[in-house]
Structures are given as C-alpha cells and as structure tokens.
Design a protein around this motif. Sequence first.
Motif, PDB file in Angstrom:
ATOM      1  N   ASP A 164       0.815  -1.228   0.000  1.00  0.00           N
ATOM      2  CA  ASP A 164       0.000   0.000   0.000  1.00  0.00           C
ATOM      3  C   ASP A 164       0.845   1.274   0.000  1.00  0.00           C
ATOM      4  N   GLY A 165       2.125   1.154   0.323  1.00  0.00           N
ATOM      5  CA  GLY A 165       2.991   2.328   0.411  1.00  0.00           C
ATOM      6  C   GLY A 165       3.721   2.314   1.742  1.00  0.00           C
ATOM      7  N   LEU A 166       4.958   2.799   1.737  1.00  0.00           N
ATOM      8  CA  LEU A 166       5.818   2.747   2.926  1.00  0.00           C
ATOM      9  C   LEU A 166       5.141   3.313   4.178  1.00  0.00           C
ATOM     10  N   PHE A 167       4.491   4.497   4.050  1.00  0.00           N
ATOM     11  CA  PHE A 167       3.882   5.137   5.229  1.00  0.00           C
ATOM     12  C   PHE A 167       2.809   4.241   5.866  1.00  0.00           C
ATOM     13  N   PHE A 168       2.029   3.569   4.997  1.00  0.00           N
ATOM     14  CA  PHE A 168       0.948   2.728   5.518  1.00  0.00           C
ATOM     15  C   PHE A 168       1.514   1.461   6.170  1.00  0.00           C
ATOM     16  N   GLU A 169       2.598   0.949   5.592  1.00  0.00           N
ATOM     17  CA  GLU A 169       3.221  -0.249   6.174  1.00  0.00           C
ATOM     18  C   GLU A 169       3.863   0.111   7.511  1.00  0.00           C
ATOM     19  N   LEU A 170       4.458   1.313   7.583  1.00  0.00           N
ATOM     20  CA  LEU A 170       5.062   1.756   8.847  1.00  0.00           C
ATOM     21  C   LEU A 170       3.994   1.878   9.941  1.00  0.00           C
ATOM     22  N   GLN A 171       2.834   2.375   9.540  1.00  0.00           N
ATOM     23  CA  GLN A 171       1.730   2.483  10.493  1.00  0.00           C
ATOM     24  C   GLN A 171       1.355   1.096  11.027  1.00  0.00           C
ATOM     25  N   ARG A 172       1.372   0.121  10.129  1.00  0.00           N
ATOM     26  CA  ARG A 172       1.048  -1.259  10.532  1.00  0.00           C
ATOM     27  C   ARG A 172       2.077  -1.830  11.511  1.00  0.00           C
ATOM     28  N   VAL A 173       3.373  -1.639  11.187  1.00  0.00           N
ATOM     29  CA  VAL A 173       4.418  -2.149  12.099  1.00  0.00           C
ATOM     30  C   VAL A 173       4.325  -1.430  13.433  1.00  0.00           C
ATOM     31  N   SER A 174       4.094  -0.126  13.386  1.00  0.00           N
ATOM     32  CA  SER A 174       3.999   0.658  14.611  1.00  0.00           C
ATOM     33  C   SER A 174       2.938   0.066  15.528  1.00  0.00           C
ATOM     34  N   LYS A 175       1.779  -0.218  14.955  1.00  0.00           N
ATOM     35  CA  LYS A 175       0.650  -0.750  15.723  1.00  0.00           C
ATOM     36  C   LYS A 175       0.958  -2.168  16.224  1.00  0.00           C
ATOM     37  N   ALA A 176       1.482  -2.995  15.315  1.00  0.00           N
ATOM     38  CA  ALA A 176       1.706  -4.407  15.662  1.00  0.00           C
ATOM     39  C   ALA A 176       2.841  -4.568  16.673  1.00  0.00           C
ATOM     40  N   SER A 177       3.906  -3.761  16.524  1.00  0.00           N
ATOM     41  CA  SER A 177       5.085  -3.911  17.394  1.00  0.00           C
ATOM     42  C   SER A 177       5.082  -2.905  18.549  1.00  0.00           C
TER      43      SER A 177
ATOM     44  N   GLN B 102      13.884  13.160   6.066  1.00  0.00           N
ATOM     45  CA  GLN B 102      12.475  13.221   5.697  1.00  0.00           C
ATOM     46  C   GLN B 102      12.218  12.357   4.457  1.00  0.00           C
ATOM     47  N   ILE B 103      11.104  11.633   4.480  1.00  0.00           N
ATOM     48  CA  ILE B 103      10.745  10.820   3.310  1.00  0.00           C
ATOM     49  C   ILE B 103       9.637  11.537   2.553  1.00  0.00           C
ATOM     50  N   HIS B 104       9.896  11.788   1.280  1.00  0.00           N
ATOM     51  CA  HIS B 104       8.942  12.522   0.460  1.00  0.00           C
ATOM     52  C   HIS B 104       7.650  11.722   0.292  1.00  0.00           C
TER      53      HIS B 104
ATOM     54  N   LYS C  40       4.447   6.006  18.778  1.00  0.00           N
ATOM     55  CA  LYS C  40       3.408   5.532  17.860  1.00  0.00           C
ATOM     56  C   LYS C  40       3.540   6.321  16.565  1.00  0.00           C
ATOM     57  N   TYR C  41       3.392   5.673  15.448  1.00  0.00           N
ATOM     58  CA  TYR C  41       3.473   6.368  14.158  1.00  0.00           C
ATOM     59  C   TYR C  41       2.139   6.269  13.433  1.00  0.00           C
ATOM     60  N   GLU C  42       1.645   7.398  13.004  1.00  0.00           N
ATOM     61  CA  GLU C  42       0.439   7.424  12.163  1.00  0.00           C
ATOM     62  C   GLU C  42       0.671   8.322  10.982  1.00  0.00           C
ATOM     63  N   THR C  43       0.283   7.871   9.803  1.00  0.00           N
ATOM     64  CA  THR C  43       0.458   8.718   8.615  1.00  0.00           C
ATOM     65  C   THR C  43      -0.815   9.519   8.388  1.00  0.00           C
TER      66      THR C  43
END
Lengths: 273, 273
Positions: free
Chosen positions: A194-207, A216-218, A263-266
């Motif tokens: 789905d895109g790096l930001f969305f995957e990061l949100q998933r790892v953030s929640k799961a881990s 910064q990531i564009h 916690k990371y949220e995009t």
Amino acid sequence: MNKEEYFIKQFSNSKFIGDDGAVVGSHVYSMDAFFENIHFKREWFSLKQIAYKAMIVNISDAIVMNAIPKYALLSVAIPSTYSTKELNQLSKGFKKAAKEFNIEIIGGDTISNNKLDISITIISKTKNPILRSSAKKDDLFCYTGTLGTCKKDLAKLFAGKKISKKSKFIKPKLNADFFYESSKYISSALDISDGLFFELQRVSKASNIGFEFFKQIHEDIGTSGEEYEILFSFNKKHLSKIEKIAKKHKVKLNIFAKAIKGKYETKSKNHHF
Amino acid sequence: MNKEEYFIKQFSNSKFIGDDGAVVGSHVYSMDAFFENIHFKREWFSLKQIAYKAMIVNISDAIVMNAIPKYALLSVAIPSTYSTKELNQLSKGFKKAAKEFNIEIIGGDTISNNKLDISITIISKTKNPILRSSAKKDDLFCYTGTLGTCKKDLAKLFAGKKISKKSKFIKPKLNADFFYESSKYISSALDISDGLFFELQRVSKASNIGFEFFKQIHEDIGTSGEEYEILFSFNKKHLSKIEKIAKKHKVKLNIFAKAIKGKYETKSKNHHF
C-alpha cells in the motif's frame, strides 16, 4: 477507520489475523485478491502479465514471512467473451510465476464473470516465521530497492500513457534470495503493497513502536503502492552482515529510521475504500 | 469442452487437481467462488444468508472428502456503498457457519468492488480422504436427501417470486455427521453442486466406470444444482451398516445405480459458461 479495516476487525479475535499470512504450525497461509478495475485495468497489461502479477503479489506475502511458497489455489472469474487463446495467455502467466518459485498449482475454482477477478491462496512452509509484530525498540528500519516509480507509472497509466514493460508496476521484483539469507538477522518484515507510510503504520501498531527518521521521506516515496519491496527491521549489531548479503544479491538497502518508544500514524490517504 | 473445463485442463498435469479438494499429506485444501449475479442475486438473500451460504458450499467440499474443516481464508470484495450495518451482517454470516463447524477464520483479503464477490479457501484435516476416483465396478451409487427443490426454487426466484427461508437453496443442509460416521464404508464421494447428472459424469471419468440405473431419473432431479446433497458409492456388503447410520442421523438414502464397465455422459446442459 476505513471499511476494510472495520470488516477485518470483526474477525480480530483470531490470533492468526494481522500479518501478511496466517501462521499455523509450520505452515503459512496467505490470500490476496487481484481484481479488474480495482487492482488493474485490462488495457494496462497483457493477460499473461495480469496472471503473473496476481501470483507474484501473493508470493510476496509468503517471502516476507520467511516462508517458502509450496502450493497455490486459484479462484479465477473470467469474462465469458474470452477466447481459448486468451485463456491460454492467462494460464501461462500463472504457470510462469509458479515455475519461477517452484510452486505447484493444486486447485481452485474457475467461473464466468463480467470481469477478470482473481483471488489466490498460497500455502507456504516455514521453520521461523518473521512477523510484523516483533520489531524492537532501537532496531534499524530499512527498505529494499527504490520506491516511487510505481506511483509515477500508475499516474502515467491513468493519463493514458504507456509505461515500460520492465516497470515494477507490471512485473514486481521480489527480493526472495536476499531475504531468506538475511532472515536470521531480521526482527520484523512486511511487503510494501500500500505504500511505505501505511506499512510503517502497521508495524507501529503491531510492534507498539514509533520511529525516529534519519531524513524526511517525500510523500511520493512514502505513498507509492504496489512496490513489493521489503520493509524490515533488525538489531544494529547485524548491520554489516545484512549489508554483505545485500551486496551479494545486488539489493539496494535504504536504512531510514530507528524504532523508538511511541506511535506512528500517517496523514496520507490510502487508496483503499 | 466448455471454457471452464478448458482452463482447468491447462493445469491438469498436477496430481492434486480433479477432486473437490487437493489432498496434500493429511491436509485437504479447497477453494470455491461465490459471486454476485453468478451464484446469487443480491435481492434473493440477506447479506447474512449470502455469507453463510458462501461458507457452507466450501465446507461441503471438505466433508465429502472425509476431511474435518479447520481454518478458512476469505477473499471478500464488497461494494463501497455498503454501510457498517451491512458489513456486520456479512461478518455475522461468515461467523455463524464457522461456529457451526468449529472453523477458525484466519485471514484473507477485503477489497472494494462494484459487487459482492466472495472466494473462500478451507483448510481441512483428514486421515483417510475419500476421492471421486475410487469407485469400483459393482459398487452401489446413492445420494442423500431429496433432489429437485433447488431447481424449482431457483426458477421461482428468477420469476420474481419468494421462496421459503428454509429452502436448501438459501440454507444448504450438509450431512456431515452421517458422512463421517459412514466414511469407512464409502468408496467415492462428491457433493451435488452442479446437479446429479454432472456429478455422475465426473465420477464416471475419474473412476473409469459407467452406471446401470435402477430406475429412470427425471431431468428435474438430475439437473438440479446447488443441492449440496452427497453422491457416494459403496460396496454392497456395507449396505445395512450404511442404512443403519443414515437412520440414526435421519438422512434419506436413494440408492439408484450400480457401477458397471463403461462410461457415462449426460446430454443435459450445465449452467456453467
């Protein structure tokens, strides 16, 4: 919460749900849909390319869990207008991917439909599954390859332009050999669908972690979907070993963040409904 | 050969293909599609009934192979117009069937689509799979229950009439307990999804046998699809044991033919594309 998440949440009392695949003993089971006008438009791909990509995006789920895909089941809904030649092209695409990853197609269902809609189940084996829930504080986060081209190519397609046959959007490149060889050093992983930001949100929640970004990531990088590059984490003591394996397999590594408490949220919008 | 058969034939070099499910060691894997406007029309069913039936027709495949369904993966394509309430109804139907058969829903994929299209993979366990290829000459052939009502009810629905909520077309009734208990006496089996005549053609081909019918079977009985009754064969020495088990579970048996040397082909038209 979008509708997809809401629906999945109805089943979230299962301990198996929440990763790229479900780990049951030494098996991993994963299932992904690849639907016309949802994941692809007919005019963007040849039928062989469609069937091939449908397989690859499913195989990707197995790989990032450190599982070896063994068997596939195909649910294929095919327009009744398709000719024998078109059916052959479809089956060739499925078989090409199966052969490449040494997978046997063992069954499924074929039906008539108004459009080409594919769902695939991959049955994999693993001795040591890698989950998205096992990243640890201070782990380094990395993604393979280059992100952003799939978003650009998708925009071109929507604008009616042609893209290269070699585009990752047409033919995703999985980094299986690199990942399997590095797996013993990796703490968590998922594929970038789905895109790096969305995957990061998933790892953030799961881990249950946040991220300290090194730069910064564009938006064009972070929201480029269908990349099928691997997002993974590892303890920094393994850095040189992972870099060596990446070099051997000619895989580019982008170490971009460190796991921290938080916690990371995009705020970027997902393309899901 | 219809297009469905043609497409499946492209994969027929796999020894796993050709039965209701694929037997791999002690596992059986089966996958069936249940698509809007192909297998059902939205106005015929409640969403709970649709999800329930989608599960049941898949569970049926496991049962007739003498396998115990354990896990399910769901690929659910949902119109983006559906409300939270409608999503709840859908998930309730899946969960109702899962609970009834002690199955855990372990994953899958949820996407947005223009109509409700469901594919389900069932993972089952068996110590002694029953195949459609293992009927022997002189075996008796039998089907459970009553055939024909599903065809009648489908015709009513197409004519815009109502049918009973208790119709097997809405809520198929699987004869799991009877079948598992009889399984040691049964030589071959499959579920009646396309209609008795078509299933007989499949057994004939798989087991290389023909049939001597004890009485003529009416077209309305033989071509009634989606019955999910069980067609099975057994050595006649087991007749009284099977009848006793059927009586215990209140299952009606219709012994209608004997396997002979030869080949059976139906001239009736299948509803497939």
